[in-house]
Write an enzyme that holds these catalytic residues in place. Structure first.
Site, PDB file in Angstrom:
ATOM      1  N   TYR A 146      44.201  26.391  43.084  1.00 37.15           N
ATOM      2  CA  TYR A 146      43.588  27.792  42.634  1.00 37.15           C
ATOM      3  C   TYR A 146      43.401  28.621  44.132  1.00 37.15           C
ATOM      4  O   TYR A 146      43.771  29.968  44.254  1.00 37.15           O
ATOM      5  CB  TYR A 146      42.375  27.514  42.136  1.00 37.15           C
ATOM      6  CG  TYR A 146      41.303  28.859  41.788  1.00 37.15           C
ATOM      7  CD1 TYR A 146      41.774  29.628  40.646  1.00 37.15           C
ATOM      8  CD2 TYR A 146      40.378  29.283  42.504  1.00 37.15           C
ATOM      9  CE1 TYR A 146      41.022  30.722  40.346  1.00 37.15           C
ATOM     10  CE2 TYR A 146      39.558  30.544  42.252  1.00 37.15           C
ATOM     11  CZ  TYR A 146      40.373  31.272  41.127  1.00 37.15           C
ATOM     12  OH  TYR A 146      39.439  32.369  40.855  1.00 37.15           O
ATOM     13  N   SER A 157      39.804  35.875  45.494  1.00 37.24           N
ATOM     14  CA  SER A 157      38.289  35.131  45.290  1.00 37.24           C
ATOM     15  C   SER A 157      37.960  34.498  46.587  1.00 37.24           C
ATOM     16  O   SER A 157      38.542  34.523  47.666  1.00 37.24           O
ATOM     17  CB  SER A 157      38.773  33.620  44.370  1.00 37.24           C
ATOM     18  OG  SER A 157      37.933  32.991  44.198  1.00 37.24           O
TER      19      SER A 157
END
Ligand code: NAP
Length: 249
Positions: free
Chosen positions: A157, A144
């Site tokens: 995350y 990401s």
């Protein structure tokens, strides 16, 4: 899109029941790949298999929870059992329950660590022996933008997506003897069901608005996967970072 070096390949995709995995399954199947789809919502996978095979494509689905190493192994083994080999594994399953650390959302932390870190490792463990035997194959692991920089509310995350990049780079260096390729893909905001995995209502609202404004369609991701696979076997696309053009973050 050119289907060079994609047609005929066997591609295992985790998290194929929605979003990026689903779009990639469709795209690669249309380019002639055989796709083997894993996720927990098996009825959604089966509908996708029916759609792909209805158009003359090749697809197979298996209920898979990537936090269970045996289930990930069964998914990869099903690909080899049905199609004789595994050319690519797209370790894509994921969730994004952002929150400040002070809220102590330990269940969410555990799930992100289990799905993003252990799930990717289990995918590697499942496919590697087959690829070593074949002396060919490609790992594509989904990180990401958050794997490149951390922000408020996404420490866990970002940590897990950074781990995906670190594991992938370690793998890249280790698999030279077997001629294997390793690719990290780090998307920015892409329109999927991911914002639904945010468990804190106030944070979900902000992320929902952000995605509504910025997110680009999921086939943007599918095309990056196809690009990485389609290169000649002596070309290893190690990392792709892409965002919506208007995304500043
Ligand atoms: N969309 C974005 O903006 C964006 C940006 C950067 C990175 N990513 C990454 O892209 C990946 C795909 O996400 P998405 O955007 O496509 O979101 P999505 O639409 O919510 O899809 C997530 C997929 O992961 C699967 N999954 C979740 N937990 C799982 C588990 N324990 N076992 C097996 N499968 C599981 C879900 O299937 P089931 O619920 O059926 O199991 C679903 O198919 C994730 O790793 C995410 O972090 C997305």
């Amino acid at each position: 899109m050119d289907n060079a070096n994609i047609s005929g390949k066997v591609v295992v995709i985790t998290g194929a029941s929605s979003g990026l995995g689903e779009a990639t399954a469709r795209h690669l199947a249309a380019l002639g790949a055989s796709v083997v789809l894993g996720a927990r919502r098996v009825e959604r996978l089966q509908a996708l298999v029916d759609e792909i095979t209805g158009k003359g494509g090749k697809a197979l689905a298996l209920a898979t929870d990537v936090t269970d190493a045996a289930q990930v192994q069964a998914l990869v083994d099903a690909a080899v059992g049905r199609y004789g080999r595994v050319d690519v594994i797209l370790n894509n399953a994921g969730l994004m329950p952002h929150s400040p650390l002070a809220r102590r959302k330990i269940d969410d932390w555990d799930r992100m660590i289990d799905v993003h870190v252990k799930g990717v490792l289990y995918g590697i463990a499942a496919a590697l022996p087959h690829m070593q035997r074949q002396k060919s194959g490609q790992f594509i692991n989904v990180s990401s933008v958050a794997g490149h920089k951390v922000g408020v509310n996404n420490a866990v995350y970002a940590a897990t997506k950074t781990a995906v990049r670190v594991i992938s780079e370690g793998l890249r260096q280790e698999v030279k003897p077997w001629n294997l390729r390793t690719t990290i893909i780090s998307p920015g905001a892409v329109a999927t069901e991911l914002p639904k995995s945010v468990t804190e209502p106030d944070i979900a609202q902000g992320i929902g608005q952000f995605y509504e404004h910025y997110a680009i369609p999921a086939d943007s991701f599918a095309r990056t996967v196809a690009f990485a696979i389609s290169q000649p076997e002596d070309v290893d696309i190690n990392e792709i970072l892409f965002r919506p053009t208007r995304q500043e973050l």
